[in-house]
Every structure is written in structure tokens, then in C-alpha cells.
Write a protein that holds these residues in place. Sequence first.
Motif, PDB file in Angstrom:
ATOM      1  N   ARG A 191      -6.800   2.696  -5.065  1.00  0.00           N
ATOM      2  CA  ARG A 191      -7.159   3.310  -3.788  1.00  0.00           C
ATOM      3  C   ARG A 191      -6.674   2.484  -2.601  1.00  0.00           C
ATOM      4  O   ARG A 191      -7.354   2.303  -1.607  1.00  0.00           O
ATOM      5  N   GLY A 192      -5.448   1.949  -2.705  1.00  0.00           N
ATOM      6  CA  GLY A 192      -4.869   1.219  -1.592  1.00  0.00           C
ATOM      7  C   GLY A 192      -5.181  -0.260  -1.584  1.00  0.00           C
ATOM      8  O   GLY A 192      -4.671  -0.982  -0.729  1.00  0.00           O
ATOM      9  N   TYR A 193      -6.002  -0.727  -2.500  1.00  0.00           N
ATOM     10  CA  TYR A 193      -6.346  -2.144  -2.568  1.00  0.00           C
ATOM     11  C   TYR A 193      -5.864  -2.699  -3.904  1.00  0.00           C
ATOM     12  O   TYR A 193      -6.212  -2.172  -4.963  1.00  0.00           O
TER      13      TYR A 193
END
Length: 325
Positions: A4-6
Motif C-alpha cells: 500500500r505504498g509503504y
Amino acid sequence: MECRGYSDGLQRAMTDFGADEAFAAAAAKVKEHYGVEVPVSAVRGFTEEHGAAMLGQEKRKSDWPEGADRPGVPVLIAEMDGSMLPVVETAEAGVGEAAMDRRKTRHVGWKEARLALAHAPGSVTPSLGATLGSVEEAGERLAVCALKAGAGKQTKIHGVGDGAAWIIEQMEAQFGSQAQYLVDFYHLCDYLAAAGKVIVGNDQAAWMEEKMEWLKDNRWKDVLEALRPFLEPANVADSEAPVRACFRYLSNHSHFLDYKGALAAGLPIGSGEIESGHRYVFQKRLKIAGSWWKTENLKKMIALRVVRANGGWEDYWSVVRKEAA
């Protein structure tokens, strides 16, 4: 596990700080150490998400089918105790009901978390377990700790605790005749000191020293007889009758007072280790001023704290890296 983008590395950093610090402070530390600004909500979300994963990986007794057959280590020390942690609950709107102001349905309180540990004599690295669940679940956690520490069918379990009925019952339920339970000597001495203040006043050092030596020599019956002449009348409330309280505590726990045997075997007569565990596993993070936890999130944080305390942090993140590869 979804990124999720991390990245997994950033998730680890957020979880690492979130495990020990309030989530806002953890976000600030991520920025300080890594130069990355992350929302507090992300720190909370990933910390609790990984805590949930750790909770799901907890072992059960059934994971050691060989435990009932192997001889096991000769002796294990086992302790268990409860600690109250802050919880908050809010009512949710039912199906078809209008949304409600959660602030008006917010209820704060305390819930008992139970901590267990086991280790061989001389070891400074206990196996730890914890639960917000029932006393039976706490007993299961203690049994798993013992199995991790090498328990088998010939292992003698030296249990120490404050004499709470649920602890004694679970020692018996999990280990049967292999367990010998001992009431915490220093907890008993608190009762004795309160009684001594009534009997000899503030100058009770010599009196206490004598009675403590009697207890260490298994002369608990002599202690009872020394208390008997000073028992408060029946019409005195229990809260105002420390001699009676001490007499009753000794009488009710007379099967768990073999201090002489424990000392001769080089085994502890106090449960300070589990009390210390409450501080570094639970209280250091979960009782930070202003912290109130939803029960489901508290379970995740407890699991995370236990993994850290058990030295399983690197193993967990190694699995995360392999799954992401």
C-alpha cells in the motif's frame, strides 16, 4: 502482506517505533531517523496490522505433539500473574440505525491481561506468553511457555505466585502432579508485616525476622500459633483485622509453603520476575499516560510486545521479507 505504498523496510521502522512509543511520537521518530514523514494513522495502522499477524502466529500446545513423550529438562520455573490495562469501548450503530456520536457512547475501563513465563533455573531469557482471554487461555499460554523452554513428561515445574486461586488451578490443570506451587514469600510477608504492626507495634523488626526464619524452615504452624492469641473478635470487619487476614491466608495456603525445599534446591521463593515482566511487556507501552485501547487492538499490541520480549522480532521480519520476495 500488502505494501500500500509503504516498503516492508518502512513498515518495519514504523512498527519498531510504534511498538515502544505513542503513535504520534513514533511518527516523529521515523522522520527524525529516516527523513520520511508519515501520518500517525499509518504508524498506528501498520503497527496494529503486524501485531495482528503476530497474534495469528501464536503457538498452541498442539504444536508440540512430542512434548508428552520426551523426558524434558529436569526443572522449570513457571510464573503467571494478571495486570489491568486501559480499554475503551464505543457503541456502533445497528443496521438501519442512524449514525451516532461515538463520544456519547464512549466507555473507559480496565481489562485484565495475564502474563506467563517459564525458564530453566539459571536462565535469564524466559519464554513469555500473554492473553486478554480467560484463565484457561492463560493456562494454555503458560503451557506453551513451558514447552518452548523444554518441558517434558519428567520435568518438575516449580510454580511461584501470589496465591490467586486461578493461578493455582491452572498450574494443576496444565501440569498435574509435575507441578509444585509456592506462594510468593514476599507477598506472604506483606500480610505478616501488617499483623506484626498490631501485635508488636512499629518496633517489629526482630519479630518479623524471627517469623520469616520460621517460614523459611517450614514452621508455618508455629507462625499460626504466634498469631492466634491476637486474632481480632468476629465482630471486627475483615478490613480492620490484619492478624485475622494473615492467619487466614497462611491457613488457606498451607499446602504451598515449602520454602525450605525450594531454598535447598536453589529455586526462587518470590515471583518478582513476573512482576518485572508486567512492567517491560505491558506497562512500558500499553499504560502510557492517555492511552486507551479498543480490546481488539490491545490484543494485537500485546502479541507484538510478547514477540519483542521473546526475541522473535528478526524471525518475524525475515518471514515478511520472504513473503514479499
